[in-house]
Scaffold this motif. Structure first.
Motif, mmCIF file in Angstrom:
data_model
loop_
_atom_site.group_PDB
_atom_site.id
_atom_site.type_symbol
_atom_site.label_atom_id
_atom_site.label_comp_id
_atom_site.label_asym_id
_atom_site.label_seq_id
_atom_site.Cartn_x
_atom_site.Cartn_y
_atom_site.Cartn_z
ATOM 1 N N ASN A 1 0.790 -1.243 0.000
ATOM 2 C CA ASN A 1 0.000 0.000 0.000
ATOM 3 C C ASN A 1 0.818 1.287 0.000
ATOM 4 N N LYS A 2 2.139 1.201 0.166
ATOM 5 C CA LYS A 2 2.913 2.441 0.278
ATOM 6 C C LYS A 2 4.217 2.364 -0.521
ATOM 7 N N SER A 3 4.075 2.099 -1.813
ATOM 8 C CA SER A 3 5.248 2.059 -2.691
ATOM 9 C C SER A 3 5.911 3.428 -2.809
ATOM 10 N N VAL A 4 5.098 4.471 -2.887
ATOM 11 C CA VAL A 4 5.639 5.829 -3.049
ATOM 12 C C VAL A 4 6.478 6.207 -1.845
ATOM 13 N N GLU A 5 6.003 5.864 -0.642
ATOM 14 C CA GLU A 5 6.742 6.206 0.582
ATOM 15 C C GLU A 5 8.090 5.483 0.633
ATOM 16 N N LEU A 6 8.107 4.235 0.205
ATOM 17 C CA LEU A 6 9.375 3.500 0.206
ATOM 18 C C LEU A 6 10.353 4.073 -0.815
ATOM 19 N N GLN B 1 10.820 -0.016 -15.360
ATOM 20 C CA GLN B 1 11.895 0.591 -16.138
ATOM 21 C C GLN B 1 11.737 0.294 -17.626
ATOM 22 N N ARG B 2 11.203 -0.886 -17.936
ATOM 23 C CA ARG B 2 11.055 -1.315 -19.328
ATOM 24 C C ARG B 2 9.649 -1.099 -19.871
ATOM 25 N N GLY B 3 8.759 -0.530 -19.057
ATOM 26 C CA GLY B 3 7.414 -0.240 -19.530
ATOM 27 C C GLY B 3 6.552 -1.468 -19.733
ATOM 28 N N ILE B 4 6.861 -2.557 -19.023
ATOM 29 C CA ILE B 4 6.069 -3.789 -19.111
ATOM 30 C C ILE B 4 5.149 -3.827 -17.897
ATOM 31 N N LEU B 5 3.954 -3.283 -18.055
ATOM 32 C CA LEU B 5 3.086 -3.075 -16.900
ATOM 33 C C LEU B 5 1.939 -4.073 -16.850
ATOM 34 N N SER B 6 1.909 -4.860 -15.790
ATOM 35 C CA SER B 6 0.739 -5.666 -15.478
ATOM 36 C C SER B 6 -0.034 -4.914 -14.385
ATOM 37 N N TYR B 7 -1.017 -5.573 -13.794
ATOM 38 C CA TYR B 7 -1.931 -4.848 -12.903
ATOM 39 C C TYR B 7 -1.228 -4.185 -11.721
ATOM 40 N N SER B 8 -0.291 -4.896 -11.077
ATOM 41 C CA SER B 8 0.362 -4.307 -9.902
ATOM 42 C C SER B 8 1.182 -3.080 -10.280
ATOM 43 N N GLN B 9 1.786 -3.091 -11.485
ATOM 44 C CA GLN B 9 2.528 -1.906 -11.928
ATOM 45 C C GLN B 9 1.582 -0.772 -12.323
ATOM 46 N N GLN C 1 -0.644 5.515 -8.428
ATOM 47 C CA GLN C 1 -0.249 6.028 -7.115
ATOM 48 C C GLN C 1 0.822 7.110 -7.222
ATOM 49 N N PHE C 2 1.772 6.912 -8.115
ATOM 50 C CA PHE C 2 2.849 7.887 -8.274
ATOM 51 C C PHE C 2 2.388 9.158 -8.983
ATOM 52 N N ALA C 3 1.388 9.039 -9.822
ATOM 53 C CA ALA C 3 0.847 10.195 -10.551
ATOM 54 C C ALA C 3 1.972 10.948 -11.256
ATOM 55 N N ASP C 4 2.143 12.237 -10.965
ATOM 56 C CA ASP C 4 3.129 13.067 -11.672
ATOM 57 C C ASP C 4 4.576 12.681 -11.360
ATOM 58 N N GLU D 1 -5.940 -6.542 -0.689
ATOM 59 C CA GLU D 1 -6.657 -5.282 -0.465
ATOM 60 C C GLU D 1 -6.456 -4.319 -1.629
ATOM 61 N N GLU D 2 -5.222 -4.215 -2.110
ATOM 62 C CA GLU D 2 -4.907 -3.252 -3.164
ATOM 63 C C GLU D 2 -5.572 -3.619 -4.487
ATOM 64 N N GLN D 3 -5.651 -4.909 -4.777
ATOM 65 C CA GLN D 3 -6.276 -5.339 -6.027
ATOM 66 C C GLN D 3 -7.710 -4.844 -6.124
ATOM 67 N N SER D 4 -8.426 -4.940 -5.015
ATOM 68 C CA SER D 4 -9.830 -4.509 -5.002
ATOM 69 C C SER D 4 -9.940 -2.986 -4.975
ATOM 70 N N LYS D 5 -9.099 -2.362 -4.189
ATOM 71 C CA LYS D 5 -9.174 -0.922 -3.948
ATOM 72 C C LYS D 5 -8.894 -0.091 -5.199
ATOM 73 N N TRP D 6 -7.984 -0.562 -6.052
ATOM 74 C CA TRP D 6 -7.492 0.268 -7.155
ATOM 75 C C TRP D 6 -8.059 -0.095 -8.523
ATOM 76 N N GLN D 7 -9.031 -0.991 -8.574
ATOM 77 C CA GLN D 7 -9.528 -1.425 -9.879
ATOM 78 C C GLN D 7 -10.107 -0.275 -10.701
ATOM 79 N N ILE D 8 -10.988 0.512 -10.101
ATOM 80 C CA ILE D 8 -11.608 1.619 -10.832
ATOM 81 C C ILE D 8 -10.586 2.701 -11.189
ATOM 82 N N PRO D 9 -9.740 3.167 -10.237
ATOM 83 C CA PRO D 9 -8.733 4.174 -10.620
ATOM 84 C C PRO D 9 -7.819 3.710 -11.746
#
Length: 343
Positions: free
Chosen positions: A43-48, A70-78, A84-87, A211-219
């Motif tokens: 839940n806190k990748s940005v903070e780390l 880094q390589r732009g290979i994004l699955s759901y967790s990425q 989360q990182f936004a800008d 928790e994150e899988q459910s929480k972030w589906q719509i965003p």
């Protein structure tokens, strides 16, 4: 005297990391080494990221999750982390390009995932060290079925690694230390203190990934660039997500389906408009028709319409993304533009 602390896969478990750090008394003079995968799932990748980016005496190795970003290979967790990182995301990706694939201390070799037992440290493949799918397949072809690289390791210097969840306790075998103990899945976060290989752990009480899988589906769905996707791909995505049962997601997907149907109906409208424009241009310019049409960005369609050869399939082939349909609809001054956010 300063110490070295090697951190198992964090995957966004910032609060537990800080709590354990305080418990064992990590100071600013101590070297803190993350063996990679500080982001995704928790839940806190940005903070780390901010912690390690700003902390002196810290090293983060390239894990397979950092490498995906880094390589732009994004699955759901990425995709979740990107939202989360936004800008800050572009800056984060640039930071991942600086990460080393291994680190060596007087006491140990530290890698994220794998190590070929019969090669020197400097000869190791990046895909192997970071645990990519290609690295895994490479080792599967090298070692017999059911065997792991650590089964063959005979080196004098211990190797500390993560990547594969080994259970609640570190896997200590053949002078190797596996310390991914499933923190983000509600397991434990493990830190090894050097010298001495003293093990520190803290229980993580939440299954953050669930928790994150459910929480972030719509965003995540909302952040996708649907306008630039190929229309065929959008239909495939809707089909893949049709199993979803959450009311909010069903409503979102229904909105996308209605919108993409509107986009495709607009192509039919565009065809009629092009044929209408063709007739007007012929009446107005007569002998100068070709010269005037050549000035238009959509001239190929007009020439086809003029020869009674404009097929709907021609338009669908070229206007293969919603944005292309929208752009041409705007240029033709259609009264209804299929903008997704106005649906």
């Amino acid at each position: 005297m300063s110490k070295t602390f090697v951190i198992g896969d964090l995957h966004g478990c910032y609060d537990e990391f800080i709590e354990l750090s305080n418990q064992i008394g990590i100071t600013k003079n101590d070297l803190v080494i993350s063996l990679g995968d500080i982001v995704d799932r928790g839940n806190k990748s940005v903070e780390l990221y901010n912690y390690f980016k700003n902390r002196e005496n810290s090293i983060v190795l390239m894990g397979n999750h950092e490498r995906k970003h880094q390589r732009g290979i994004l699955s759901y967790s990425q995709e979740i982390v990107k939202v989360q990182f936004a800008d800050e995301y572009t800056e984060f990706v640039k930071w991942t390009e600086t990460l080393p694939y291994f680190f060596e201390t007087n006491e140990a070799i530290i890698v994220h995932a794998f190590f070929e037992h019969d090669k020197k440290l400097q000869e190791q493949k990046q895909e192997v060290l970071s645990g990519t799918n290609s690295g895994s397949k490479y080792l599967e072809n090298k070692y017999e079925e059911g065997k792991f690289w650590s089964d063959y390791y005979k080196g004098e210097k211990p190797i500390i690694y993560g990547h594969h969840v080994v259970g609640d306790k570190p896997k200590i075998y053949n002078n190797t230390y596996g310390i991914d103990t499933g923190a983000c899945h509600g397991g434990k976060l493990t830190i090894i203190e050097l010298p001495g290989f003293k093990i520190h752990q803290i229980k993580v009480n939440n299954d953050y990934w669930k928790e994150e899988q459910s929480k972030w589906q719509i965003p995540v769905l909302n952040a996708k660039n649907w306008e630039e996707m190929k229309i065929e791909f959008i239909h495939n995505q809707l089909s893949k997500l049709s199993y979803k049962e959450e009311v909010e997601i069903i409503e979102f997907l229904k909105g996308i389906e209605n919108w993409i149907n509107n986009v495709q109906n607009t192509i039919i409208t565009i065809k009629g408009k092009l044929e209408e424009i063709t007739i007007k241009l012929k009446e107005k310019h007569k002998e100068l028709f070709n010269k005037e049409v050549a000035k238009l960005s959509y001239r190929s369609f007009i020439f086809k319409a003029n020869s009674n050869n404009l097929q709907l399939s021609d338009l669908e082939k070229i206007l293969n993304t919603p944005q292309k349909v929208i752009d041409l609809a705007l240029e033709l001054n259609l009264s209804e533009i299929p903008n997704r956010k106005s649906q």
